[in-house]
Write a protein that holds these residues in place. Sequence first.
Motif, mmCIF file in Angstrom:
data_model
loop_
_atom_site.group_PDB
_atom_site.id
_atom_site.type_symbol
_atom_site.label_atom_id
_atom_site.label_comp_id
_atom_site.label_asym_id
_atom_site.label_seq_id
_atom_site.Cartn_x
_atom_site.Cartn_y
_atom_site.Cartn_z
ATOM 1 N N ALA A 396 0.832 -1.212 0.000
ATOM 2 C CA ALA A 396 0.000 0.000 0.000
ATOM 3 C C ALA A 396 0.857 1.248 0.000
ATOM 4 C CB ALA A 396 -0.949 -0.016 1.197
ATOM 5 N N ASN A 487 -5.521 -2.913 4.459
ATOM 6 C CA ASN A 487 -6.732 -2.128 4.325
ATOM 7 C C ASN A 487 -6.512 -1.139 3.189
ATOM 8 O OD1 ASN A 487 -8.810 -0.197 4.572
ATOM 9 N ND2 ASN A 487 -9.006 -0.583 6.756
ATOM 10 N N ILE A 488 -7.174 -1.372 2.091
ATOM 11 C CA ILE A 488 -6.943 -0.561 0.900
ATOM 12 C C ILE A 488 -7.342 0.889 1.135
ATOM 13 C CG2 ILE A 488 -7.548 -0.276 -1.527
ATOM 14 C CD1 ILE A 488 -7.984 -3.263 -1.690
ATOM 15 N N GLY A 491 -4.756 2.163 3.897
ATOM 16 C CA GLY A 491 -3.361 1.881 3.571
ATOM 17 C C GLY A 491 -2.613 1.140 4.652
ATOM 18 N N THR A 493 -1.381 -2.066 6.663
ATOM 19 C CA THR A 493 -1.111 -3.471 6.352
ATOM 20 C C THR A 493 -0.819 -4.206 7.645
ATOM 21 O OG1 THR A 493 -0.224 -2.865 4.184
ATOM 22 C CG2 THR A 493 0.305 -5.075 5.012
#
Length: 529
Positions: A396, A487-488, A491, A493
């Motif tokens: 991310a 988590n897109i 951002g 991780t």
Amino acid sequence: MSNNNENNEEKKDVLDEIIEEINALDGEVLSEEDTPAEEPAVDEKLEFDYGFLEEEDKSEKIRRAEMTGSPAGAAAPAEEKTEQKAEEKEEPEESNASAEETPEQTAYAAPPLRRTDHTGQSAPAAPEKPVRSSQPVRSSQPQQKRNAPAQQQRKRKKKKKRRSRLPGVLILTTLIFGVSIVLSLVIIGYGRDMFGIGKSDQEQLVVIPENATTEEISELLESYGIIKSPKAFQLFSQLRGSDTVYISGEHFLSPNMAYEAIISNLTTVEEEAEGESVQITFPEGITLLEAANLLEENNVCKADDFIFTFNSGGYGFSFEELLPTETTRKFYRMEGYLFPDTYIFTEGMDIDQVCQKIYSNFDNKLTADRRERMEELDLSLDRLITFASIVQREAATTQIMNLVASVFWNRLDNPDVFPLLQSDPTSNYAKDVVGKHMEVYDQKFVDAYDTYVSPDLPPGAICNPGIEAIDAVLAREESTYFYFYANIITGQTYFADTVEEHEANIDHVDMEYASIAAEEAANAAANGN
């Protein structure tokens, strides 16, 4: 014994009579002819060698010697007489000269053979007849005999000194001819290079560094294959007076250009003859297909032409030597090698020049330190770029790229426990790019790019990674993680050692997604949407 002696005496008498008749005939012939044929002069009387007397008993010879008063064996062998005659015949020609000075002298042949009695006493010789000889009387002056050998030696020395000069002349001529040929070939070689005769016309992008000297530029041109003789180029540049006016930056040159044209290109600013300049930025993680469409949108070149030319390559950059020769399993041969950066092109630009700009940028980024690190990790260039492309799409942020790369390193090192990398971006590339753009659909070919189906890394890159993703793979950071989940939206991780921890992270991210969705719905309701 007495019978043998009587027989020997009879034989000797017969032989003596024959010899006397032969001598008499020779004398008559010589007296009758005025110009006798040239024959060797005979200075001594011939004596007959009675070989049959050797059969007598030694005691009988001794008795005869005592009766005659001469020592036994006094008669000289025939061989010694022959040698004496041979020596006398080798007298110098000067004796003939002395004889010519007194032509009135008349020489006579030697008397006939003398008959010798078997007792050792000399018998009376037959009456001698005067015979005219064709040879003059030999001079007995000893000084002429002494001088003759010296004259013969001088003649021989003169003959030895007369050596032929032909071999030396031939060697010198051959040497001069050979040197001339070599010099001619050298001059022709320099001339062909100076005027670009018989060389390729393919343009090559050459990037001149800031404040580069003529020597550095000449060596750079040689490395690119533009020229063959840096020394000749340096000399030509000095004669032209262009040593201090070279312009740094990108220049397109071809090997068939003459030195004059090369220097002119490097010392002048070219005006853009075709269209306006176009600045295009390729972001990290862009695919080759997306980049081609971007070039076409900006009127630089056609997308299909760019994909074909870019995948063909062969521009002579050093990194191209590290590419695999077997590429049948790859969808795009050069996917991953379009280095993300900002480029300046022109509208309608030559397609080879567009590709070379991008190739040159990637070649510069692949420094010696990175190549050395690849060798330490036993990584090929194609495997490095493929690995980095996955990291590029999975991370991310650039701050967590090293940890993301460590997870894939750990899985690759433990294929028995983790046979699949299970990367979502690989599945997306297999479906959206490979599967949708195949001329003839092949499910096995598509599955090869999907790490949820096929083990190990894909056969090729899934995007074009930036330098941070490449360095993250080369760093090979140590960790105990085998899982991560990002988590897109935020951002963030989350990393895990075990599958239980990983599932807990997934649940946590899902709760975050639900919370974010609820918050967005409340905001929309408050705004009346």
